[in-house]
Scaffold this motif. Structure first.
Motif, short mmCIF file in Angstrom:
data_model
loop_
_atom_site.label_atom_id
_atom_site.label_comp_id
_atom_site.label_asym_id
_atom_site.label_seq_id
_atom_site.Cartn_x
_atom_site.Cartn_y
_atom_site.Cartn_z
N VAL A 15 1.02 -1.10 0.24
CA VAL A 15 0.04 -0.11 0.06
C VAL A 15 0.87 1.25 0.01
O VAL A 15 1.90 1.33 0.87
N TRP A 16 0.57 2.06 -0.93
CA TRP A 16 1.40 3.44 -1.01
C TRP A 16 0.60 4.60 -1.42
O TRP A 16 0.13 4.51 -2.81
N ARG A 17 -0.01 5.31 -0.49
CA ARG A 17 -0.89 6.33 -1.22
C ARG A 17 -0.80 7.68 -0.47
O ARG A 17 -0.26 7.65 0.71
N ASP A 18 -1.08 8.88 -1.02
CA ASP A 18 -1.00 10.33 -0.44
C ASP A 18 -2.16 10.36 0.14
O ASP A 18 -3.27 10.52 -0.76
N ARG A 19 -2.29 10.73 1.44
CA ARG A 19 -3.50 11.14 1.96
C ARG A 19 -3.35 12.65 2.28
O ARG A 19 -4.37 13.15 3.04
#
Length: 244
Positions: A182-186
């Motif tokens: 998982v790799w996401r920009d919040r």
């Protein structure tokens, strides 16, 4: 000032800024949320990666806001670590299992299912070494990290945060043997946090802010960000990462 002293201020004052539950991280906002709702959501969106009853090590647990949620809502056997004796005492009064140690130097961390670092990795000096140590004591790592992508790596926030860019962070994780899935920009969902913090910090008596290096640093940072929040957000992702 040491990191332990930086986080050793008045609990009552910090409750005026952060709320009674003392979550010191960005909130994730949905329509109609106030800051308290968004702070809880920022923890709950991580629940799919934190199994019911899991043994969780909360690295940089602060005053225990997220830790309490893991215990009460997920039934986790959760242990927090903080470098601040003030934070540890407050969390212990709440009935939470918290150790007052320097996570970079303590000899033994124990064995856990998940290591959680919720906007605390920024404070780690030797990031590669800690990631390698956590690889040996936890099966999974869950992070939310403020990165600095459009400026050189450096020390920020009153000398307490050792910033890296997202590419370096990925390389450090992979070099330590973590498999990222998982790799996401919040960052987009978090931006209402800063005006909410600024409003609360401005309500404090000016002499209280001026007399506390942490509060003064926090207010100065928020004011800087709010001068051009959109540009700052594009340059500074808030990365949510899960790796096994």
């Amino acid at each position: 000032m040491t990191l332990a002293t930086f986080y050793g201020g008045s609990v009552a004052t910090w409750q005026r800024v952060l709320g009674d539950e003392l979550h010191y991280h960005h909130g994730l906002f949905a329509d109609g949320d106030d800051l308290a709702d968004a702070l809880r959501r920022a923890v709950r969106v991580l629940y799919p990666y934190l199994p019911h009853g899991a043994r969780v090590l909360d690295v940089g647990c602060g005053w225990g806001g997220p830790l309490a949620m893991l215990v009460e809502e997920r039934g986790c056997a959760a242990t927090g670590v903080t470098i601040s004796s003030t934070q540890r005492h407050h969390a212990a009064v709440r009935g939470l299992d918290v150790r007052c140690v320097d996570v970079e130097t303590v000899a033994e961390l124990g064995r856990f299912d998940v290591a959680l670092l919720l906007e605390s990795f920024e404070h780690i000096v030797d990031k590669a070494a800690l990631l390698a140590r956590l690889r040996g004591c936890a099966s999974r790592i869950v992070l939310r990290v403020n990165c600095q992508d459009h400026a050189p790596a450096g020390v920020r926030f009153g000398g307490t945060m050792h910033m890296v860019d997202s590419r370096t962070l990925r390389a450090l994780l992979e070099a330590a043997g973590w498999r990222i899935w998982v790799w996401r920009d919040r960052r987009p969902a978090s931006l209402a946090s800063q005006p909410a913090w600024r409003e609360r910090l401005r309500r404090l008596p000016p002499d209280v802010v001026a007399g506390d290096e942490h509060l003064a640093t926090f207010l100065g940072w928020v004011e800087d960000v709010m001068r051009d929040q959109r540009a700052w957000a594009q340059a500074n992702p808030l990365l949510e990462i899960v790796a096994d």
